[in-house]
Write an enzyme that holds these catalytic residues in place. Structure first.
Site, PDB file in Angstrom:
ATOM      1  N   ASP A  92      30.057 -17.288   4.258  1.00 18.45           N
ATOM      2  CA  ASP A  92      29.228 -16.460   3.396  1.00 18.45           C
ATOM      3  C   ASP A  92      28.392 -15.549   4.290  1.00 18.45           C
ATOM      4  O   ASP A  92      28.043 -15.912   5.408  1.00 18.45           O
ATOM      5  CB  ASP A  92      28.334 -17.361   2.536  1.00 18.45           C
ATOM      6  CG  ASP A  92      27.620 -16.603   1.438  1.00 18.45           C
ATOM      7  OD1 ASP A  92      27.815 -15.375   1.348  1.00 18.45           O
ATOM      8  OD2 ASP A  92      26.881 -17.228   0.668  1.00 18.45           O
ATOM      9  N   ASP A 265      33.046 -22.588  -4.766  1.00 24.08           N
ATOM     10  CA  ASP A 265      32.334 -23.408  -3.786  1.00 24.08           C
ATOM     11  C   ASP A 265      31.031 -23.865  -4.405  1.00 24.08           C
ATOM     12  O   ASP A 265      30.487 -23.210  -5.300  1.00 24.08           O
ATOM     13  CB  ASP A 265      32.039 -22.616  -2.509  1.00 24.08           C
ATOM     14  CG  ASP A 265      30.797 -21.743  -2.671  1.00 24.08           C
ATOM     15  OD1 ASP A 265      29.711 -22.162  -2.239  1.00 24.08           O
ATOM     16  OD2 ASP A 265      30.906 -20.645  -3.267  1.00 24.08           O
ATOM     17  N   CYS A 303      41.482 -42.634  -8.430  1.00 15.89           N
ATOM     18  CA  CYS A 303      41.131 -41.806  -7.275  1.00 15.89           C
ATOM     19  C   CYS A 303      41.607 -42.472  -5.984  1.00 15.89           C
ATOM     20  O   CYS A 303      41.493 -43.690  -5.817  1.00 15.89           O
ATOM     21  CB  CYS A 303      39.616 -41.589  -7.233  1.00 15.89           C
ATOM     22  SG  CYS A 303      39.045 -40.565  -5.862  1.00 15.89           S
ATOM     23  N   CYS A 305      40.417 -41.656  -2.893  1.00 16.32           N
ATOM     24  CA  CYS A 305      39.481 -41.404  -1.796  1.00 16.32           C
ATOM     25  C   CYS A 305      39.107 -42.708  -1.094  1.00 16.32           C
ATOM     26  O   CYS A 305      39.392 -43.804  -1.576  1.00 16.32           O
ATOM     27  CB  CYS A 305      38.224 -40.697  -2.311  1.00 16.32           C
ATOM     28  SG  CYS A 305      37.053 -41.787  -3.157  1.00 16.32           S
ATOM     29  N   CYS A 308      37.058 -45.195  -3.205  1.00 21.26           N
ATOM     30  CA  CYS A 308      37.729 -45.862  -4.327  1.00 21.26           C
ATOM     31  C   CYS A 308      38.848 -46.796  -3.889  1.00 21.26           C
ATOM     32  O   CYS A 308      39.177 -47.748  -4.607  1.00 21.26           O
ATOM     33  CB  CYS A 308      38.277 -44.807  -5.292  1.00 21.26           C
ATOM     34  SG  CYS A 308      36.983 -43.861  -6.127  1.00 21.26           S
ATOM     35  N   HIS A 334      33.893 -39.121  -2.262  1.00 22.96           N
ATOM     36  CA  HIS A 334      34.459 -39.281  -3.604  1.00 22.96           C
ATOM     37  C   HIS A 334      34.227 -38.031  -4.452  1.00 22.96           C
ATOM     38  O   HIS A 334      35.151 -37.556  -5.137  1.00 22.96           O
ATOM     39  CB  HIS A 334      33.852 -40.489  -4.309  1.00 22.96           C
ATOM     40  CG  HIS A 334      34.169 -40.513  -5.765  1.00 22.96           C
ATOM     41  ND1 HIS A 334      35.413 -40.882  -6.252  1.00 22.96           N
ATOM     42  CD2 HIS A 334      33.425 -40.163  -6.863  1.00 22.96           C
ATOM     43  CE1 HIS A 334      35.412 -40.774  -7.569  1.00 22.96           C
ATOM     44  NE2 HIS A 334      34.223 -40.331  -7.960  1.00 22.96           N
TER      45      HIS A 334
END
Length: 372
Positions: A92, A265, A303, A305, A308, A334
């Site tokens: 940015d 984002d 999930c 991740c 999880c 997560h």
């Protein structure tokens, strides 16, 4: 070097899925981008970040200019090598931070003079300076330096901000010389429809590799944000990626994708994670809550991740209540995975021709009990 391919359109909305090709690899769209403001997603290693499915990471020019400085990053071989991330990156321009965080001394047609909050020294930030910093950082995508007006603001103030944004964009284009880095322009205009349309046409006329919609998620009503995306979408080039800046809730992303947006984002997933909150379905769970103390099931059984697949709700609850840093890391991982999975699911639904049916509920006010 930069190419955007659209692979499918939703027949009932403006949604599309595709692939944005960059020097550091492809970005499948629609796609959520985690925010690594200071060349790090807070509390997460790049190896862990890669496991979330994230493809493109955002860093911030304003903050990196203040610490450690673009020269340090350039000496390391650029932002990718500095932080150890070999995937696509976007920086940015820092315009939003200059106007929202900086102690402004002066703003005029030349640029902005503000005081460094770290050491009090005066910094003269012009479009050329912001562009040179981003070229030194070396991300795949650089953003043009813009003026982001606050909300609320008068029509005259927003009109002045648009005029500066368009003039500064031309100067950014003239200053930008890296062929291995794409420059995106930013549409402004606040909540004034005619100013948004004028800005969209002005920015699109520069024929850049991508285009962003800025000045949203700054306090305006949600319905106004939805109207902005809906109204100016038809004015943006169809064959370029469209980036809605600062957006990261499921509802907002679903509405935006239905209106032809490709990239997002937001700091939301990591900020929530650092405060002990998990995103599950359309809900937010406070893992400090006593109801998780003896719950030995995964946070989200669907999930994949790290949180999880390897840990229970009770364990994460224990970590959060004990102020252990691992708990904040697991929840951040997560939450990022959750948003990446959501954008992946929207892309698949567009490919399968069922986006308008499957994701219509997510565009409602309260999509908490829906799944994908």
């Amino acid at each position: 070097m930069f190419n955007f391919e659209i692979s499918a359109h939703c027949p009932h909305t403006k949604g599309r899925c595709g692939c944005f090709h960059t020097p550091h690899g492809p970005v499948q769209t629609p796609r959520f981008m985690p925010v690594g403001t200071l060349a790090t997603v807070k509390g997460i290693s790049t190896e862990q970040l890669a496991r979330t499915g994230a493809q493109m990471v955002l860093s911030n020019t304003y903050h990196l200019h203040l610490q450690p400085g673009e020269q340090v990053v350039a000496e390391a071989g650029g932002l990718h090598r500095f932080m150890g991330w070999d995937g696509p990156m976007l920086t940015d321009s820092g315009g939003f931070q200059v106007f929202s965080l900086g102690n402004l001394n002066k703003i005029d047609e030349r640029g902005v003079v503000f005081r460094n909050p770290r050491d009090g020294r005066t910094i003269d930030m012009t479009p050329e300076h912001a562009t040179n910093i981003q070229m030194a950082l070396g991300a795949d995508v650089a953003m043009a330096f813009d003026q982001c007006p606050p909300y609320p603001a008068t029509e005259n103030d927003v009109k002045d901000a648009c005029r500066r944004t368009h003039a500064w964009l031309e100067r950014c284009v003239n200053a930008h010389t890296r062929s291995d880095q794409a420059l995106f322009g930013i549409v402004q205009g606040g909540c004034f429809p005619h100013l948004r349309r004028e800005s969209a046409r002005a920015v699109a006329a520069f024929d850049l590799p991508g285009i962003a919609i800025g000045g949203v998620s700054v306090g305006e009503p949600t319905d106004d944000m939805h109207r902005i995306v809906r109204d100016i979408g038809p004015l943006l080039p169809l064959d370029r990626p469209r980036y809605l800046m600062g957006i990261g809730t499921l509802r907002e992303m679903a509405v935006a994708v239905a209106n032809g947006i490709d990239l997002f984002d937001c700091v939301l997933p990591t900020r929530l994670g650092r405060h002990g909150t998990a995103l599950v379905g359309g809900e937010r769970w406070n893992l400090r809550n006593a109801r998780f103390r003896n719950d030995h099931t995964p946070l989200d059984s669907s999930c994949s991740c790290l949180a999880c697949t390897g840990h229970s709700r009770a364990y994460i609850h224990h970590l959060i209540r004990s102020d252990e840093l691992l708990g904040l890391t697991l929840l951040s991982l997560h939450n990022i995975t959750h948003l990446v999975r959501f954008t992946n699911a929207m892309a698949q639904a567009i490919q399968d021709g069922c986006f308008s049916e499957d994701f219509a509920p997510w565009q409602e006010d309260s999509p908490a009990h829906h799944t994908w």
